[in-house]
Write an enzyme that holds these catalytic residues in place. Structure first.
Site, PDB file in Angstrom:
ATOM      1  N   ASP A 214       0.378   0.259   1.346  1.00 22.32           N
ATOM      2  CA  ASP A 214       0.617   0.384  -0.095  1.00 22.32           C
ATOM      3  C   ASP A 214       1.752  -0.533  -0.548  1.00 22.32           C
ATOM      4  OD1 ASP A 214      -0.780   1.642  -2.066  1.00 22.32           O
ATOM      5  OD2 ASP A 214       0.585   3.325  -2.270  1.00 22.32           O
ATOM      6  N   ASP A 259      -4.176   8.161  -3.665  1.00 22.13           N
ATOM      7  CA  ASP A 259      -2.860   8.804  -3.733  1.00 22.13           C
ATOM      8  C   ASP A 259      -2.971  10.320  -3.807  1.00 22.13           C
ATOM      9  OD1 ASP A 259      -1.626   6.293  -3.710  1.00 22.13           O
ATOM     10  OD2 ASP A 259      -1.809   6.097  -5.876  1.00 22.13           O
TER      11      ASP A 259
END
Length: 378
Positions: A214, A259
């Site tokens: 990420d 997420d």
């Protein structure tokens, strides 16, 4: 356990009040003004709660992610992400999104049906629940499956699929943000419910790898943000923001399903550990998730820039769970927890119990004894 108890357990709705809360949180922005930042945290938090509790079942999942899978996941994810980035650069965006929207609409029929099925079954009589239709066996291409496919659908599933199909047609035609979110929430709940890490150590490996994944794709390249803005499909949740002065188009804040699902499957695993061992680590894992996501929102607003949510969620979740375990002097026990290992130990205990019963002259359940010859017939 008696058959009536089994039926009651099967028919029990999975956390109905949490589902109602999730529905209200999803619909609220279309009825009243809800601050986007608050809506992001509430929606993600309730989704993880619902998916985690739905994942608690009588038996552990038959298939789980291995450590090798966890190590490969960030690399595979990177390849897919970069491939999408190139695709949007080379091909017309409208064409790519048309294909992707159709694909996810079809998947959405399955996800919505599976999510709503426990509630649909509550509205059906016992007779209707037993109704089913079986299609003749058919073969898929050999590269998909070598075995013939046996397809059976029940009446509740058929009804749910019909309603889901109508909903997905509406999504495909209108691309309304609420329809997008409903499908995204269904994907998230199903992912958390059915995807299994198998072991806490595997989860630590996966989350650690995606932590760096990420960071790299958000901070070091424009790829992640570009794909998120170009990808017009329910792989992200959209949260309406107040109209800016002079703007006619409603602005949205976004949260990727990854997420929610990636940390969610770890939080769900911790809940299943608690269920098996009468522990309380789920509260720590869940609190860590909410804290990490909240921190993401704060930093995003302070710096006015997109943030990699896993940068804050992963350390918060892992520190909360493993730190709690260390305080309780159970760090190694929690870290090495494996659902398959726990199942094997349970099976061994059941076998030993049956052997002891046999030695004491007692027969295990389901065994018939012949009075004439004292033979045990299974």
């Amino acid at each position: 356990m008696s058959s009536s108890q089994d039926a009651a357990k099967t028919d029990k709705l999975p956390c109905p009040w949490s589902h109602l809360c999730l529905a209200l949180v999803a619909v609220a922005p279309s009825l009243i003004t809800v601050p986007a930042n608050l809506n992001i945290v509430l929606t993600a938090a309730v989704t993880v709660w619902v998916g985690s509790h739905r994942s608690v079942k009588d038996t552990p999942p038959e298939e789980s992610m291995t450590r090798t899978d966890a190590l490969k996941f960030p690399l595979v994810g990177s390849a897919v992400l970069f491939g999408l980035f190139i695709t949007f650069k080379v091909l017309p965006k409208n064409l790519v999104n048309l294909v992707l929207a159709g694909y996810f609409a079809l998947l959405g029929v399955l996800a919505l049906t599976a999510t709503a099925l426990p509630f649909i079954e509550q509205l059906c009589s016992a007779r209707v629940k037993k109704l089913s239709w079986t299609a003749p066996k058919f073969h898929l291409p050999s590269w998909l499956s070598k075995e013939p496919v046996d397809f059976t659908i029940t009446a509740p599933e058929c009804g749910g699929a019909a309603m889901s199909l109508l909903f997905c047609i509406w999504y495909f035609k209108e691309k309304h943000w609420l329809a997008n979110n409903v499908l995204g929430l269904a994907f998230s709940v199903q992912g958390i419910e059915h995807l299994s890490l198998g072991a806490v150590s595997t989860g630590v490996i996966l989350l650690s790898g995606l932590f760096f994944y990420d960071i790299f794709w958000v901070f070091c390249t424009p790829v992640m943000v570009a794909v998120a803005k170009s990808f017009d499909a329910p792989i992200k949740l959209l949260f309406p923001r107040a109209l800016e002065e002079g703007s006619k188009t409603m602005p949205f804040s976004m949260l990727g399903l990854g997420d929610i699902v990636i940390p969610g499957i770890f939080v769900a695993l911790v809940l299943r550990y608690d269920t098996l061992h009468n522990a309380r680590y789920f509260r720590s894992a869940y609190g860590g998730y909410v804290l990490g996501l909240g921190t993401t929102i704060v930093v995003m607003n302070v710096f006015e820039a997109a943030q990699p949510a896993l940068l804050y969620i992963v350390p918060a979740v892992l520190a909360a769970v493993l730190g709690h375990a260390a305080i309780n002097k159970q760090f190694l026990e929690v870290f090495h927890f494996s659902e398959s290992k726990d199942k094997d130990e349970t099976d061994v205990q059941d076998v030993n119990k049956e052997d002891n019963n046999a030695q004491d002259g007692q027969l295990p359940a389901g065994t018939v004894q012949s009075q004439a010859s004292d033979k045990k017939i299974s």
